[in-house]
Design a protein around this motif. Structure first.
Motif, short mmCIF file in Angstrom:
data_model
loop_
_atom_site.label_atom_id
_atom_site.label_comp_id
_atom_site.label_asym_id
_atom_site.label_seq_id
_atom_site.Cartn_x
_atom_site.Cartn_y
_atom_site.Cartn_z
N HIS A 87 42.97 37.33 48.25
CA HIS A 87 43.43 37.74 46.93
C HIS A 87 42.82 36.77 45.93
O HIS A 87 42.98 35.56 46.05
CB HIS A 87 44.96 37.67 46.81
CG HIS A 87 45.68 38.63 47.71
ND1 HIS A 87 45.57 39.99 47.57
CD2 HIS A 87 46.52 38.41 48.76
CE1 HIS A 87 46.32 40.59 48.50
NE2 HIS A 87 46.91 39.65 49.23
N GLN A 89 42.93 37.48 42.32
CA GLN A 89 43.60 37.58 41.03
C GLN A 89 45.12 37.62 41.16
O GLN A 89 45.81 37.74 40.16
CB GLN A 89 43.12 38.85 40.29
CG GLN A 89 41.65 38.83 39.92
CD GLN A 89 41.33 37.75 38.89
OE1 GLN A 89 42.02 37.61 37.88
NE2 GLN A 89 40.29 36.98 39.14
N SER A 148 47.53 43.56 38.04
CA SER A 148 46.58 44.26 38.91
C SER A 148 46.51 43.60 40.28
O SER A 148 46.29 42.39 40.38
CB SER A 148 45.18 44.28 38.28
OG SER A 148 45.19 45.04 37.09
N ASP A 150 44.69 42.91 43.86
CA ASP A 150 43.33 42.91 44.40
C ASP A 150 43.35 42.39 45.83
O ASP A 150 44.24 41.62 46.22
CB ASP A 150 42.39 42.04 43.55
CG ASP A 150 42.58 40.55 43.81
OD1 ASP A 150 41.77 39.96 44.55
OD2 ASP A 150 43.56 39.96 43.28
#
Length: 301
Positions: A87, A89, A148, A150
């Motif tokens: 990950h 972000q 968001s 990711d």
């Protein structure tokens, strides 16, 4: 259901939520997430992991105005797990509520006895595997630099890997023996048991802390309002009543209660057993987190 298909749909929902802003249910009762095994979906190939697990969402991106992305609840079957993935972000923490599991961070794996978890901060990879012959109760929390999600999968199921006897990564334990007594917390009544398990310095995102709280029957936390901090209260065990922004709801094991920025909250333990909670704090943004750290850090002469 395949994990990739599910997360593609979830990411589309996140994009819509980010575009339209948080959309909350009208009542506190509707905002609280409940663990319901009957509603969990069976998943396989989770981030290229082994075997199968059962999965259900508790809270989504619309639960708070801060950058909580989700709180998930599930069961990892024997000889099954979540494959290693990055990950960049967002930050994620797998928690096992019982049993033992093999946690991996950046390719280093150790067996950890629950209830425990391992935070994975931005730019690092993690995985989890259940090497035992019994299912493991699993909880997952994800917070981002934005809303968001990711990921980048490595195609590594982390089966039959070498183990470090001492974890070479951060862990936290929901260990009641480590709790300390606090009287009249937040202006409440009675003596509760409390510990901060993970400090703000652990995380790169606005994720600010993870606390462990145990409230004996009849004790309470007084009403507080935090203008820069939101919280999620996950009920590890026991029963109680929570009041948020004037609405009161009964809560029990497996519930996840969102408390947004500047919402007044209070808690009371109502059952015959202690009300045990894991508390996740998420700041409004990084500037608010820095302000919180400055306000709560011990002063040195």
């Amino acid at each position: 259901m395949n994990w990739t298909t599910m997360m593609t749909a979830a990411m589309a929902t996140l994009a819509l939520a980010a575009a339209s802003g948080p959309v909350r249910a009208q009542t506190l009762a509707q905002r609280i997430g409940h663990t319901d095994p009957a509603k969990m979906r069976e998943l396989s190939d989770v981030h290229a992991g082994a075997g199968k697990m059962r999965f259900g969402p508790l809270l989504g991106a619309d639960a708070l105005s801060t950058n909580l992305i989700f709180v998930h609840r599930g069961v990892i079957m024997p000889k099954s797990g979540i494959g290693q993935h990055y990950h960049n972000q967002c930050e994620e923490m797998f928690v096992i509520l019982d049993g033992e599991a093999e946690f991996t961070i950046d390719g280093r794996t150790s067996r950890v006895k629950g209830p425990a978890g391992a935070p994975n901060v931005t730019g690092h990879a993690h995985a989890i595997y259940n090497p035992t012959d019994r299912p493991i109760e699993w909880l997952n929390i994800n917070v981002g630099l934005t809303k968001s999600y990711d990921n980048f999968d490595l195609g590594d199921s982390r089966e039959d890997v070498a183990l470090d006897p001492i974890p070479q990564f951060m862990t936290m334990r929901l260990d009641r023996a480590l709790l300390k007594p606090v009287g009249d917390k937040d202006g409440g009544t009675g003596e509760v048991m409390y510990r901060r398990m993970l400090q703000p310095t652990v995380f790169d995102t606005p994720w600010s802390y993870v606390d462990h709280l145990m409230m004996p029957p009849g004790t309470s936390l007084g009403e507080i309002r935090q203008p820069l901090m939101s919280e999620v209260y996950y009920v590890v065990g026991g029963e109680g009543e929570v009041t948020v922004a004037g609405e009161q709801v009964r809560i029990g094991k497996g519930d996840a209660v969102p408390v947004d920025i500047n919402q007044a909250r209070s808690l009371r333990a109502t059952g015959s057993a202690p009300l045990e909670l894991m508390v996740v704090g998420i700041a409004k943004d990084l500037a608010a987190k820095a302000e919180y750290v400055a306000a709560t850090s011990p002063r040195r002469n």
